[in-house]
Scaffold this active site. Structure first.
Site, short mmCIF file in Angstrom:
data_model
loop_
_atom_site.label_atom_id
_atom_site.label_comp_id
_atom_site.label_asym_id
_atom_site.label_seq_id
_atom_site.Cartn_x
_atom_site.Cartn_y
_atom_site.Cartn_z
N HIS A 149 80.18 6.08 112.70
CA HIS A 149 80.90 7.23 113.22
C HIS A 149 80.00 8.46 113.22
O HIS A 149 79.96 9.24 114.20
CB HIS A 149 82.14 7.47 112.35
CG HIS A 149 82.96 8.66 112.73
ND1 HIS A 149 84.09 8.58 113.50
CD2 HIS A 149 82.80 9.98 112.42
CE1 HIS A 149 84.60 9.80 113.66
NE2 HIS A 149 83.84 10.66 113.01
N GLU A 150 79.25 8.66 112.13
CA GLU A 150 78.33 9.81 112.06
C GLU A 150 77.16 9.64 113.02
O GLU A 150 76.69 10.63 113.60
CB GLU A 150 77.84 9.99 110.62
CG GLU A 150 78.93 10.32 109.62
CD GLU A 150 79.72 11.56 110.01
OE1 GLU A 150 79.09 12.54 110.46
OE2 GLU A 150 80.95 11.53 109.89
N GLU A 158 86.20 13.44 117.97
CA GLU A 158 86.54 12.48 116.93
C GLU A 158 86.95 11.15 117.53
O GLU A 158 86.54 10.08 117.06
CB GLU A 158 87.65 13.03 116.03
CG GLU A 158 87.21 14.14 115.10
CD GLU A 158 86.12 13.70 114.15
OE1 GLU A 158 86.12 12.52 113.72
OE2 GLU A 158 85.25 14.52 113.84
N HIS A 177 78.24 10.90 116.27
CA HIS A 177 78.20 12.36 116.34
C HIS A 177 76.78 12.86 116.60
O HIS A 177 76.57 13.82 117.35
CB HIS A 177 78.71 12.97 115.03
CG HIS A 177 80.20 12.96 114.91
ND1 HIS A 177 81.04 13.27 115.95
CD2 HIS A 177 81.01 12.71 113.83
CE1 HIS A 177 82.30 13.20 115.54
NE2 HIS A 177 82.30 12.85 114.27
#
Length: 364
Positions: free
Chosen positions: A157-158, A245, A161
């Site tokens: 997930h990071e 997100e 980003h």
């Protein structure tokens, strides 16, 4: 693709709002107030008024330069604020978390970010950095709380980003929200002086003492022009934050191939994180975390907890389904958390849909 287009659309709206904000300030103080003062003087002296408001306060080239400088200033100041949220620095790159990040970065085809493991019992994970570099900050509390698949999903997930330059986007967006809110608050000085003079700051009292005519004109003529900007900025920032997100969740599911691992990780982190007590304007850095939480402050540690724990996919599905079944209106998601992140149930529903799509794709 739809999420990425939506991010670009919201970002375009955000830049347009910034440009309009700069123009309104220039027009208000370069055209409107001088015209009001000059027109009043002319009327008192000659009994006639000749006011021209349909003019640009500066040349187009200077205006574009000022908008660009405004955006760059937000980015520079915002980076300093965000980077000051953690005291750790990337060091040892041979531990298990760093190896997972390198593998995930290779899968996503992005430069591998640095990894900083902070010794803190709170479960938190977020990314800080600039356009040219990034550091994923992980706490030992997060490693302790998640199993291996969940930790990998959160790190993916990071990584998403990092690939989407989300730190840069949210740094600018959240700072403009504060700028717009403070600018409107400053125009209300006369009202605050009349309603509660004891609460005025020293700076506010000095402004009233030395610049009372300008302060009064600002309240009457400029304040109505700025009142909508905080609300528009808040809505734009929340939309951008929610969209990024969802995009990062989808990317993490694609990178790891285990969307339900991210779903149960979000449940674990939501249970471990205290409910934020303020909204986006006073807790901007919470938008950088995988779930709404404060950035940690601590030293990097070499004592990395073990991350080799078993994976149980059926148990994950059962846990997510049970949580979604129990997420009724009588047990709503915290509204402050929704400010910086989408409601948890919406993220879990989307991850469950992605898992179903992956299963259909694997079915011969």
């Amino acid at each position: 693709m739809i999420l990425r287009l939506r991010i670009y659309a919201v970002l375009g709206v955000f830049v347009a709002v910034n440009a309009l904000f700069v123009f309104v300030l220039l027009w208000a103080y370069g055209v409107l107030l001088p015209a009001v003062v000059g027109g009043t003087v002319t009327f008192l002296q000659h009994g006639e008024v000749g006011i021209s408001l349909l003019q640009s306060p500066v040349s187009p080239g200077l205006y574009l330069a000022l908008v660009a400088a405004f955006l760059v200033a937000q980015l520079s100041y915002g980076y300093r604020r965000v980077l000051s949220g953690t005291t750790g620095s990337a060091g040892d790159t041979d531990h298990g978390v760093a190896r997972i990040v390198r593998r995930l970065a290779m899968t996503a085809d992005v430069p591998s970010p640095d990894v900083c493991v902070v010794g803190d019992e709170r479960a938190s994970c977020y990314t800080v950095g600039r356009l040219t570099d990034a550091t994923i900050v992980v706490t030992t509390g997060l490693i302790d709380r998640l199993d291996a698949a969940e930790l990998e999903a959160v790190l993916a997930h990071e990584i998403a980003h990092v690939a989407n330059r989300d730190v840069t986007l949210m740094t600018i967006a959240t700072l403009f929200l504060e700028v717009a809110d403070r600018a409107y608050h400053a125009t209300q000085l006369v009202r605050r002086a009349l309603s509660d003079p004891d609460e005025l700051s020293t700076r506010g009292r000095m402004a009233l003492l030395w610049f009372l005519p300008l302060v009064a004109l600002t309240y009457v003529f400029v304040s109505p022009l700025l009142w909508a900007f905080p609300a528009v900025a808040d809505r734009t920032t929340r939309t951008l934050s929610h969209t990024r997100e969802f995009a990062a969740d989808a990317a993490a599911a694609r990178i790891t191939g285990h969307p339900m691992a991210l779903a149960t990780a979000l449940l674990s982190l939501a249970d471990a994180s205290p409910s934020p007590g303020t909204d986006l304007r006073t807790a901007k850095t919470r938008a950088l975390c995988v779930v709404p939480s404060d950035l940690v402050a601590g030293d990097e540690t070499d004592a990395i907890p073990t991350i080799d724990r078993p994976d149980d996919e059926p148990a994950r599905r059962e846990r997510v389904s049970a949580w979604l079944t129990g997420a009724t209106p009588s047990n709503p998601t915290d509204t402050d958390a929704i400010e910086t992140h989408p409601p948890l149930e919406h993220r879990l529903e989307r991850l469950r849909e992605i898992a179903a799509e992956q299963e259909l794709g694997e079915t011969p």
